[in-house]
Design an enzyme around this catalytic site. Structure first.
Site, mmCIF file in Angstrom:
data_model
loop_
_atom_site.group_PDB
_atom_site.id
_atom_site.type_symbol
_atom_site.label_atom_id
_atom_site.label_comp_id
_atom_site.label_asym_id
_atom_site.label_seq_id
_atom_site.Cartn_x
_atom_site.Cartn_y
_atom_site.Cartn_z
ATOM 1 C CD GLN A 114 -2.030 -2.161 1.634
ATOM 2 O OE1 GLN A 114 -1.146 -2.430 2.442
ATOM 3 N NE2 GLN A 114 -2.873 -3.069 1.183
ATOM 4 C CG ASN B 274 -5.325 -1.655 -2.026
ATOM 5 O OD1 ASN B 274 -4.633 -1.655 -1.003
ATOM 6 N ND2 ASN B 274 -6.569 -2.101 -2.039
ATOM 7 C CB CYS C 154 -3.883 0.116 5.859
ATOM 8 S SG CYS C 154 -2.450 -0.992 5.883
ATOM 9 N N GLY C 155 -4.344 -1.209 9.104
ATOM 10 C CA GLY C 155 -3.839 -1.214 10.470
ATOM 11 C C GLY C 155 -2.329 -1.194 10.568
ATOM 12 C CG ASN C 156 0.248 -4.521 9.597
ATOM 13 O OD1 ASN C 156 0.362 -4.641 10.811
ATOM 14 N ND2 ASN C 156 0.004 -5.547 8.802
ATOM 15 C CG ASN D 100 -10.276 -2.657 5.866
ATOM 16 O OD1 ASN D 100 -10.538 -3.182 6.940
ATOM 17 N ND2 ASN D 100 -9.051 -2.668 5.372
ATOM 18 N NE ARG E 14 -11.200 -3.439 -0.276
ATOM 19 C CZ ARG E 14 -11.940 -2.503 0.305
ATOM 20 N NH1 ARG E 14 -13.221 -2.401 0.020
ATOM 21 N NH2 ARG E 14 -11.412 -1.684 1.188
ATOM 22 C CB CYS F 83 -3.788 -8.089 6.798
ATOM 23 S SG CYS F 83 -5.253 -7.042 6.563
ATOM 24 N N GLY F 84 -3.113 -5.836 9.452
ATOM 25 C CA GLY F 84 -3.554 -5.409 10.776
ATOM 26 C C GLY F 84 -5.057 -5.443 10.953
ATOM 27 C CB THR F 85 -7.927 -4.020 9.048
ATOM 28 O OG1 THR F 85 -7.493 -4.423 7.741
ATOM 29 C CG2 THR F 85 -7.614 -2.545 9.272
#
Length: 295
Positions: A46, A66, A75-77, A162, A214, A222-224
């Site tokens: 990202q 993206n 985006c958590g991370n 998301n 996605r 992927c944090g989220t």
């Protein structure tokens, strides 16, 4: 014109970060796609963009793109990397930041060791909040049975800023993440597409997870996705509520905590990789795309 950027990652989930507080750049879809190309551009999972706040009660605006050029909500991370970046660039000296994303306001707190805790907000589970249109889809309690290429797949849904679909598996190493993830990501039941997580429960405070993101594909972390998986696990009684749950991904581990009725808290590390500059016009010219005269 040269634009400065920084490469960072959170558990292998890698980002290109651009400061548009002190720089100016017209981020077109074509340019984002070129920057995201690991052969012709910089390459990333990202692109994170730091912009001045649009309202007085936040410190910055946080935008996420993206590699296909689409702008996404969260985006958590990336949020953890965002916090470390603005401090390293001396855009803020606060340990606790409030930033606005396309899905709302989140809080970021950095400790002295460089780990960042992110208040990810409350998870949403209603189909209309995902969004998810489960017409003609069988539901058993909180699980949905989705027809994927003629095969029923049991999954759970959550929105963490998301959309996420989570599948419980016996062993994440055996999960067909590429084929099944791609099919569910673009399934008609998810009108805005969806991130797809494959979760293995190790014990009540430990999960293993793989995520097909996605517009990106499978990523190292992927944090989220970790937040969604843990929230679903707690909701289903598989994981302990109000306790630290270790989410183990290919890129490493992060800690997720959720007490139903409250925000999901995510804590994890970040890393700086390198800094560089690029020429927007140069990239566009090499790709045969006419540069924007205002860029």
């Amino acid at each position: 014109m040269l634009i400065e950027f920084t490469k960072m990652h959170g558990l292998g989930n890698d980002f290109m970060v651009i400061d548009l507080v002190t720089q100016r750049l017209d981020l077109t879809k074509d340019l984002v796609q070129l920057l995201g190309d690991r052969h012709l551009g910089i390459g990333f999972d990202q692109l994170l963009v730091v912009e001045p706040p649009m309202r007085p009660d936040v410190d910055f605006s946080y935008r996420i793109f993206n590699t296909d050029g689409t702008e996404v909500e969260q985006c958590g991370n990336g949020a953890r990397c965002f916090a470390r970046f603005v401090q390293a660039r001396k855009l803020s000296f606060k340990q606790r930041l409030r930033v606005e994303t396309a899905s709302g306001i989140i809080s970021l707190t950095t400790d002295r060791y460089g780990w960042v805790e992110v208040d990810m907000g409350k998870p949403k589970f209603e189909p209309s909040e995902i969004p998810f249109t489960p017409r003609a889809i069988t539901k058993i309690q909180n699980a949905y049975h989705l027809d994927v290429n003629g095969t029923p797949v049991q999954l759970y849904v959550a929105n963490m800023g998301n959309p996420h679909a989570v599948i419980k598996v016996d062993d994440v190493l055996d999960a067909d993440v590429e084929t099944l993830g791609k099919a569910i990501e673009s399934h008609p039941a998810f009108p805005e597409r969806v991130n797809v997580g494959f979760m293995q429960i190790m014990n009540q405070r430990h999960i293993r997870l793989r995520v097909f993101e996605r517009g990106v594909g499978e990523t190292q972390a992927c944090g989220t996705g970790a937040c969604a998986a843990v929230a679903i696990g707690i909701r289903e009684g598989w994981l302990d509520e109000g306790e630290d749950v270790r989410a183990q991904l290919y890129g490493g581990s992060m800690v997720i905590k959720w007490q139903p009725g409250y925000s999901v808290m995510m804590t994890g590390p970040t890393a700086f990789v390198y800094e560089g500059v690029f020429s927007p016009d140069g990239l566009m010219a090499q790709a045969g795309i006419k540069p924007n005269p205002e860029s």
